[in-house]
Design an enzyme around this catalytic site. Structure first.
Site, PDB file in Angstrom:
ATOM      1  N   ASP A 103       0.952  -1.144   0.133  1.00 37.12           N
ATOM      2  CA  ASP A 103       0.197  -0.037  -0.105  1.00 37.12           C
ATOM      3  C   ASP A 103       0.857   1.244   0.089  1.00 37.12           C
ATOM      4  O   ASP A 103       1.124   1.765   1.048  1.00 37.12           O
ATOM      5  CB  ASP A 103      -0.954  -0.072   1.321  1.00 37.12           C
ATOM      6  CG  ASP A 103      -2.104   1.047   0.863  1.00 37.12           C
ATOM      7  OD1 ASP A 103      -2.167   1.644  -0.023  1.00 37.12           O
ATOM      8  OD2 ASP A 103      -3.118   1.150   1.797  1.00 37.12           O
ATOM      9  N   ASN A 144      -7.272  -2.182   7.744  1.00 40.22           N
ATOM     10  CA  ASN A 144      -7.040  -1.238   8.855  1.00 40.22           C
ATOM     11  C   ASN A 144      -7.468   0.261   8.520  1.00 40.22           C
ATOM     12  O   ASN A 144      -7.165   1.181   9.206  1.00 40.22           O
ATOM     13  CB  ASN A 144      -5.896  -1.448   9.511  1.00 40.22           C
ATOM     14  CG  ASN A 144      -4.614  -0.964   8.487  1.00 40.22           C
ATOM     15  OD1 ASN A 144      -4.937  -0.628   7.307  1.00 40.22           O
ATOM     16  ND2 ASN A 144      -3.319  -1.159   9.154  1.00 40.22           N
ATOM     17  N   GLY A 170      -4.601   4.916  15.647  1.00 37.32           N
ATOM     18  CA  GLY A 170      -4.906   3.931  16.587  1.00 37.32           C
ATOM     19  C   GLY A 170      -5.877   2.941  16.105  1.00 37.32           C
ATOM     20  O   GLY A 170      -5.980   2.869  15.127  1.00 37.32           O
ATOM     21  N   MET A 201      -9.818   1.205  16.707  1.00 41.94           N
ATOM     22  CA  MET A 201     -11.120   2.088  16.803  1.00 41.94           C
ATOM     23  C   MET A 201     -11.584   2.479  18.186  1.00 41.94           C
ATOM     24  O   MET A 201     -12.343   3.372  18.333  1.00 41.94           O
ATOM     25  CB  MET A 201     -12.309   0.986  16.397  1.00 41.94           C
ATOM     26  CG  MET A 201     -12.439   0.505  14.951  1.00 41.94           C
ATOM     27  SD  MET A 201     -13.497  -0.576  14.358  1.00 41.94           S
ATOM     28  CE  MET A 201     -12.962  -2.162  15.253  1.00 41.94           C
ATOM     29  N   HIS A 237       4.008   4.514  13.629  1.00 39.43           N
ATOM     30  CA  HIS A 237       2.937   4.937  12.903  1.00 39.43           C
ATOM     31  C   HIS A 237       1.586   4.427  13.342  1.00 39.43           C
ATOM     32  O   HIS A 237       0.456   5.074  12.734  1.00 39.43           O
ATOM     33  CB  HIS A 237       3.085   4.460  11.210  1.00 39.43           C
ATOM     34  CG  HIS A 237       2.558   2.774  11.148  1.00 39.43           C
ATOM     35  ND1 HIS A 237       3.124   1.929  11.653  1.00 39.43           N
ATOM     36  CD2 HIS A 237       1.857   2.349  10.176  1.00 39.43           C
ATOM     37  CE1 HIS A 237       2.332   0.632  11.338  1.00 39.43           C
ATOM     38  NE2 HIS A 237       1.821   0.954  10.554  1.00 39.43           N
ATOM     39  N   GLY A 238       1.494   3.879  14.286  1.00 37.54           N
ATOM     40  CA  GLY A 238       0.206   3.157  14.851  1.00 37.54           C
ATOM     41  C   GLY A 238       0.601   2.260  16.014  1.00 37.54           C
ATOM     42  O   GLY A 238       1.419   2.162  16.545  1.00 37.54           O
ATOM     43  N   GLY A 279       0.076  -0.924  15.883  1.00 42.56           N
ATOM     44  CA  GLY A 279       0.577  -2.052  15.490  1.00 42.56           C
ATOM     45  C   GLY A 279      -0.089  -3.378  15.950  1.00 42.56           C
ATOM     46  O   GLY A 279      -0.772  -3.405  17.078  1.00 42.56           O
ATOM     47  N   LYS A 291     -15.299   2.502   9.075  1.00 42.26           N
ATOM     48  CA  LYS A 291     -14.186   1.287   8.942  1.00 42.26           C
ATOM     49  C   LYS A 291     -14.363   0.742   7.460  1.00 42.26           C
ATOM     50  O   LYS A 291     -15.347   0.348   7.020  1.00 42.26           O
ATOM     51  CB  LYS A 291     -14.438   0.401  10.043  1.00 42.26           C
ATOM     52  CG  LYS A 291     -13.318  -0.566  10.279  1.00 42.26           C
ATOM     53  CD  LYS A 291     -12.325   0.002  11.019  1.00 42.26           C
ATOM     54  CE  LYS A 291     -11.028  -0.738  10.950  1.00 42.26           C
ATOM     55  NZ  LYS A 291      -9.932   0.200  11.499  1.00 42.26           N
TER      56      LYS A 291
END
Lengths: 476, 144
Positions: free
Chosen positions: A95, A202, A374, A376, A399-400, A402, A475
């Site tokens: 991506d 995600n 993050g 949800m 980045h998040g 994970g 989502k």
């Protein structure tokens, strides 16, 4: 992961000394608990990356690192073209230029309380999400190429947003060096009906509330205040990026031996930056970056239409837009010498420190906003790049959250409907075309994002500015 | 499991962020067909997809493993551009060439309720091998 694997460490920087075919050390930024919980595959992958030709300084993994493809997700590595350095399709990921764009709305929580459901329904109705969804636009031939060359600038020129948006977007909305001709017809065909769509997995669009300002000065510089309503968009280059990644990964797998590159793992397939294949990939990958930037720009426009209809007082301004799956040519100081390097960030966010010449004047004193997605039910964070981080990790951060658990495990452990109902109890509205998709993305399937962000902050690779909590999540 | 009694079948296996697809069959071709079915099962329940329309697929690769990735990626491409999930597959090999067919129908969001989109097949946990019991196993991780 076994702590004895590390030669030396301080509290937040864990180093593996070069051994075997490693050309440089491997470094993981994390606290002890995150290291203990980290998949041992991260160790294999971060050390494998250290074996690639032309790698500079070290192979890095961020606090949210987990098992990826060749590179760990959360992996950062820089290569010098003058030292046989390589570019890797796997080091960018499928991506291409997946990233986060965060918008101010000019509203506070009290402004939306009464219309939360309407807002959720309308966002879900207007913003295509999930498999099989298509955008309003159909792109072919020269229009497709113009998008691939122009990125978010192309979208703004068509009326999707303002020039002001571009000032607050990485690369000012247009990645230079994109070569649309290097993108295959297959990749273009996959994209023709997908502009302005979130995708699945995600990816999401969230309406969020600023729950906490952690750094008053940086928070003020970013225009943030407590209880402000923000919108964050997390998505990437859709089918086009996936197809570019797939095709170049195969080309690099097949030709690696011809370039004299010994691969510790096929997924690390790469080509010398200076080779025709390396250059072809860079041109195509940059076109993929433009596709992602254009996509987030169009979704911004759709979001503005929804807010204008539901809450006409809202004024949606871009705080920042930054990607976490890219390879960028950048100038970095290594041992006091300035060098042009190709920095791969796979699931890692660019985090330019204060004073960086690429930053907009208004952000130069604070550093670049680093947008951390993050899950949800938990939280997202806004961080800022640091001077230290420029030296520690080539200006890169996490980045998040994970993933802590596979989709497979998650879909066994949770039912989508139950997840939606539980989150509703906490005042979080979820809209998704797929309840199974929601189960696979259950908040419990992710690591604790706060622990990840705190470790990044403590390690000095970025500093924590604000915590955002979800109010509505669309989502994909 | 005794050779000859085994029905071809598919499985999923865990991968950190994504999911592994595995096909098991009495021949390499059957294993490839089942791996494709395992990939469909990541997206939707194959029983809900009618195999009304046939799509032909031809792939060539230097070895069986790259051929498996190519086959799955060709299916990902056809699914994405035709907006079709597939529920039945046919595979024949001719040396390093795969001649395949996939049977499916145009996506119906209400009936198929797709969970997730597959971005691509990867080289992770990739293998194509014949077990000592004679059964073939083909597998890799798909990125979602």
């Amino acid at each position: 992961m076994d702590l004895s694997l590390f030669a030396c460490h301080d509290d937040y920087r864990w180093e593996i000394a070069p051994r075997g075919k490693m050309r440089v050390p491997a470094v993981i930024f994390a606290n002890e608990q995150l290291i203990r919980d980290m998949d041992s595959k991260v160790y294999d992958q971060v050390t494998n990356v250290a074996m690639l030709p032309g790698i500079v300084q070290a192979s890095y993994a961020m606090p949210d690192a987990h098992w990826g493809y060749g590179f760990p997700i959360g992996g950062v590595a820089a290569f010098d073209p003058n030292m046989g350095g390589v570019v890797s399709a796997g080091g960018v990921g499928f991506d291409i230029s997946c990233g986060v764009r965060t918008l101010h709305t000019g509203l506070d929580l009290t402004d939306i309380e009464g219309v939360k459901n309407d807002l959720a329904n309308m966002l879900f109705f207007k913003i295509p999400a999930g498999l099989g969804s298509t955008g309003r636009m159909h792109l072919e031939h020269e229009d497709m190429d113009a998008m691939l060359a122009g990125g978010a600038r192309w979208a703004v020129a068509l009326g999707y947003g303002s020039w002001e948006d571009l000032m607050h977007t990485e690369e000012e909305g247009c990645m230079l060096g994109a070569v649309p001709e290097n993108v295959s017809e297959h990749a273009k065909k996959r994209q023709r009906d997908q502009m302005g769509t979130l995708g699945s997995g995600n990816h999401y669009l969230e309406v969020q509330r600023v729950a906490e300002i952690c750094d008053a000065e940086a928070g003020a510089a970013f225009g943030l205040h407590e209880d402000e309503i923000m919108v964050s968009i997390h998505c990437g280059s859709r089918g086009l990026g996936h197809q570019i990644g797939t095709e170049f990964l195969k080309k690099m797998v097949v030709s690696a031996r011809g370039y004299g590159i010994e691969l510790p793992d096929r997924e690390l397939a790469c080509a010398p930056i200076s080779s025709p294949l390396g250059q072809d990939y860079l041109g195509a990958m940059r076109a993929g970056i433009n596709c992602a930037l254009a996509n987030r720009q169009i979704i911004t426009h759709l979001t503005r239409e929804v807010f204008a209809a539901v809450l006409p007082r809202a004024g949606l301004r871009v705080l920042y837009d930054v990607s976490h799956n890219t390879c960028k040519e950048e100038e970095h100081s290594v041992d006091g010498v300035s060098r042009r390097l190709f920095v791969h960030r796979k699931g890692a966010t660019r985090a330019l420190g204060p004073g960086h010449p690429q930053l907009l004047e208004a952000l130069r004193a604070t550093g670049q906003p680093v947008l951390i997605g993050g899950s949800m039910g938990t939280a997202s964070y806004i961080m800022a790049g640091t001077t230290q981080g420029m030296a520690l990790s080539f200006g890169s951060a996490c980045h998040g959250a994970g993933r802590a658990m596979s989709r497979h495990q998650a879909s066994r452990q949770w039912r989508g409907r139950q997840v939606i109902d539980d989150l509703a109890q906490h005042g979080i509205i979820i809209r998704s075309p797929s309840t199974r998709g929601v189960a696979e993305e259950a908040p419990g399937a992710y690591k604790d994002v706060t622990a990840v962000v705190d470790a990044a902050d403590a390690a000095g690779i970025a500093r924590k500015v604000a915590k955002l909590v979800p109010v509505i999540c669309i989502k994909g | 499991m005794a050779h000859g009694h085994a029905e071809p079948r598919w499985e999923h296996f865990s991968h950190g962020a994504d999911i592994g697809v595995r096909g098991i069959g009495r021949s390499k071709a059957e294993a490839f067909e089942q791996t494709a079915l395992a990939m469909t099962q990541v997206i939707t329940d194959a029983d809900r997809v009618e195999g009304r329309e046939r799509v032909n697929i031809v792939c060539q690769a230097p070895d069986d493993e790259i051929l498996l990735v190519d086959w799955l990626n060709a299916l990902v491409y056809e699914m994405a551009t035709r907006q079709m999930p597939f529920s039945r597959f046919e595979v024949h090999f001719d040396d390093h060439q795969l001649d395949g067919a996939a049977f499916g129908e145009h996506i119906d969001l209400q009936r198929h309720r797709p969970a997730v989109e597959v971005k691509g097949a990867t080289y992770t946990s990739l293998s194509v091998e014949q077990n000592p019991d004679g059964l073939w196993k083909a597998q890799c991780v798909v990125d979602v």
